[in-house]
Design a protein around this motif. Structure first.
Motif, PDB file in Angstrom:
ATOM      1  N   VAL A  26      27.333 119.109 -41.451  1.00 50.75           N
ATOM      2  CA  VAL A  26      28.378 119.576 -42.354  1.00 50.75           C
ATOM      3  C   VAL A  26      27.974 120.920 -42.943  1.00 50.75           C
ATOM      4  O   VAL A  26      26.863 121.068 -43.442  1.00 50.75           O
ATOM      5  CB  VAL A  26      28.623 118.564 -43.498  1.00 50.75           C
ATOM      6  N   PHE A  27      28.889 121.885 -42.854  1.00 51.68           N
ATOM      7  CA  PHE A  27      28.722 123.164 -43.536  1.00 51.68           C
ATOM      8  C   PHE A  27      29.702 123.183 -44.683  1.00 51.68           C
ATOM      9  O   PHE A  27      30.896 122.924 -44.496  1.00 51.68           O
ATOM     10  CB  PHE A  27      29.022 124.347 -42.607  1.00 51.68           C
ATOM     11  N   GLU A  28      29.214 123.476 -45.870  1.00 48.66           N
ATOM     12  CA  GLU A  28      30.080 123.493 -47.052  1.00 48.66           C
ATOM     13  C   GLU A  28      29.930 124.828 -47.759  1.00 48.66           C
ATOM     14  O   GLU A  28      28.824 125.263 -48.063  1.00 48.66           O
ATOM     15  CB  GLU A  28      29.710 122.346 -47.981  1.00 48.66           C
ATOM     16  N   SER A  29      31.057 125.461 -48.009  1.00 42.10           N
ATOM     17  CA  SER A  29      31.071 126.754 -48.666  1.00 42.10           C
ATOM     18  C   SER A  29      31.424 126.581 -50.135  1.00 42.10           C
ATOM     19  O   SER A  29      32.274 125.769 -50.489  1.00 42.10           O
ATOM     20  CB  SER A  29      32.114 127.656 -47.995  1.00 42.10           C
ATOM     21  N   ILE A  34      35.516 125.043 -48.893  1.00 36.46           N
ATOM     22  CA  ILE A  34      35.806 124.760 -47.495  1.00 36.46           C
ATOM     23  C   ILE A  34      34.645 123.963 -46.915  1.00 36.46           C
ATOM     24  O   ILE A  34      33.483 124.299 -47.100  1.00 36.46           O
ATOM     25  CB  ILE A  34      36.005 126.064 -46.697  1.00 36.46           C
ATOM     26  N   ARG A  35      34.971 122.905 -46.179  1.00 35.90           N
ATOM     27  CA  ARG A  35      33.948 122.065 -45.554  1.00 35.90           C
ATOM     28  C   ARG A  35      34.275 121.929 -44.062  1.00 35.90           C
ATOM     29  O   ARG A  35      35.394 121.600 -43.704  1.00 35.90           O
ATOM     30  CB  ARG A  35      33.921 120.692 -46.200  1.00 35.90           C
ATOM     31  N   HIS A  36      33.283 122.177 -43.218  1.00 35.99           N
ATOM     32  CA  HIS A  36      33.402 121.977 -41.780  1.00 35.99           C
ATOM     33  C   HIS A  36      32.498 120.812 -41.424  1.00 35.99           C
ATOM     34  O   HIS A  36      31.305 120.843 -41.728  1.00 35.99           O
ATOM     35  CB  HIS A  36      32.914 123.186 -40.995  1.00 35.99           C
ATOM     36  N   THR A  37      33.027 119.811 -40.750  1.00 32.87           N
ATOM     37  CA  THR A  37      32.242 118.662 -40.323  1.00 32.87           C
ATOM     38  C   THR A  37      32.256 118.592 -38.803  1.00 32.87           C
ATOM     39  O   THR A  37      33.330 118.531 -38.197  1.00 32.87           O
ATOM     40  CB  THR A  37      32.811 117.359 -40.915  1.00 32.87           C
ATOM     41  N   TYR A  38      31.087 118.620 -38.217  1.00 33.43           N
ATOM     42  CA  TYR A  38      30.935 118.578 -36.765  1.00 33.43           C
ATOM     43  C   TYR A  38      30.264 117.255 -36.407  1.00 33.43           C
ATOM     44  O   TYR A  38      29.171 116.967 -36.885  1.00 33.43           O
ATOM     45  CB  TYR A  38      30.073 119.743 -36.283  1.00 33.43           C
ATOM     46  N   LYS A  39      30.919 116.444 -35.568  1.00 42.98           N
ATOM     47  CA  LYS A  39      30.373 115.145 -35.179  1.00 42.98           C
ATOM     48  C   LYS A  39      30.016 115.157 -33.700  1.00 42.98           C
ATOM     49  O   LYS A  39      30.780 115.656 -32.873  1.00 42.98           O
ATOM     50  CB  LYS A  39      31.368 114.028 -35.464  1.00 42.98           C
ATOM     51  N   PHE A  50      38.082 120.355 -40.491  1.00 41.31           N
ATOM     52  CA  PHE A  50      38.064 121.377 -41.532  1.00 41.31           C
ATOM     53  C   PHE A  50      38.811 120.825 -42.748  1.00 41.31           C
ATOM     54  O   PHE A  50      39.936 120.375 -42.624  1.00 41.31           O
ATOM     55  CB  PHE A  50      38.756 122.661 -41.071  1.00 41.31           C
ATOM     56  N   VAL A  51      38.168 120.878 -43.905  1.00 43.81           N
ATOM     57  CA  VAL A  51      38.789 120.416 -45.145  1.00 43.81           C
ATOM     58  C   VAL A  51      38.686 121.539 -46.164  1.00 43.81           C
ATOM     59  O   VAL A  51      37.622 122.123 -46.347  1.00 43.81           O
ATOM     60  CB  VAL A  51      38.101 119.143 -45.689  1.00 43.81           C
ATOM     61  N   SER A  52      39.794 121.819 -46.812  1.00 39.03           N
ATOM     62  CA  SER A  52      39.817 122.862 -47.830  1.00 39.03           C
ATOM     63  C   SER A  52      40.520 122.337 -49.073  1.00 39.03           C
ATOM     64  O   SER A  52      41.512 121.617 -48.975  1.00 39.03           O
ATOM     65  CB  SER A  52      40.568 124.085 -47.301  1.00 39.03           C
ATOM     66  N   ASP A  53      40.019 122.725 -50.221  1.00 36.66           N
ATOM     67  CA  ASP A  53      40.667 122.356 -51.475  1.00 36.66           C
ATOM     68  C   ASP A  53      41.683 123.402 -51.903  1.00 36.66           C
ATOM     69  O   ASP A  53      42.071 123.468 -53.059  1.00 36.66           O
ATOM     70  CB  ASP A  53      39.625 122.175 -52.582  1.00 36.66           C
ATOM     71  N   THR A  57      49.703 125.207 -48.709  1.00 40.08           N
ATOM     72  CA  THR A  57      50.092 124.216 -47.736  1.00 40.08           C
ATOM     73  C   THR A  57      49.985 124.843 -46.343  1.00 40.08           C
ATOM     74  O   THR A  57      50.585 125.878 -46.081  1.00 40.08           O
ATOM     75  CB  THR A  57      51.540 123.724 -47.978  1.00 40.08           C
ATOM     76  N   VAL A  58      49.218 124.205 -45.485  1.00 39.51           N
ATOM     77  CA  VAL A  58      49.028 124.716 -44.130  1.00 39.51           C
ATOM     78  C   VAL A  58      49.547 123.677 -43.159  1.00 39.51           C
ATOM     79  O   VAL A  58      49.171 122.509 -43.219  1.00 39.51           O
ATOM     80  CB  VAL A  58      47.533 124.998 -43.866  1.00 39.51           C
ATOM     81  N   ASP A  59      50.410 124.123 -42.259  1.00 32.55           N
ATOM     82  CA  ASP A  59      50.962 123.235 -41.242  1.00 32.55           C
ATOM     83  C   ASP A  59      50.555 123.779 -39.886  1.00 32.55           C
ATOM     84  O   ASP A  59      51.005 124.851 -39.486  1.00 32.55           O
ATOM     85  CB  ASP A  59      52.489 123.175 -41.375  1.00 32.55           C
TER      86      ASP A  59
END
Length: 61
Positions: A26-29, A34-39, A50-53, A57-59
């Motif tokens: 996990v890379f967290e900025s 912003i959080r990137h999780t690589y499994k 990719f998770v962002s607070d 709104t992104v579609d």
């Protein structure tokens, strides 16, 4: 992508003995939360999340 190729791209140094110990990286900025999780599964990249607070709104569809 293999886990080794991923580690070689993103890290200057990563202890080889830890490579098989972890299946998630996990890379967290601190900027815009912003959080990137690589499994990984069987040493191959299986998913990226990719998770962002952000309040935007992104579609992606």
């Amino acid at each position: 992508m293999t886990k080794k190729a991923f580690i070689d791209i993103f890290f200057d140094y990563f202890p080889e003995k830890l490579t098989n110990r972890y299946q998630t990286i996990v890379f967290e900025s601190c900027v815009q939360a912003i959080r990137h999780t690589y499994k990984f599964n069987n040493d191959r990249l299986e998913s990226i999340k990719f998770v962002s607070d952000s309040y935007w709104t992104v579609d992606y569809d």
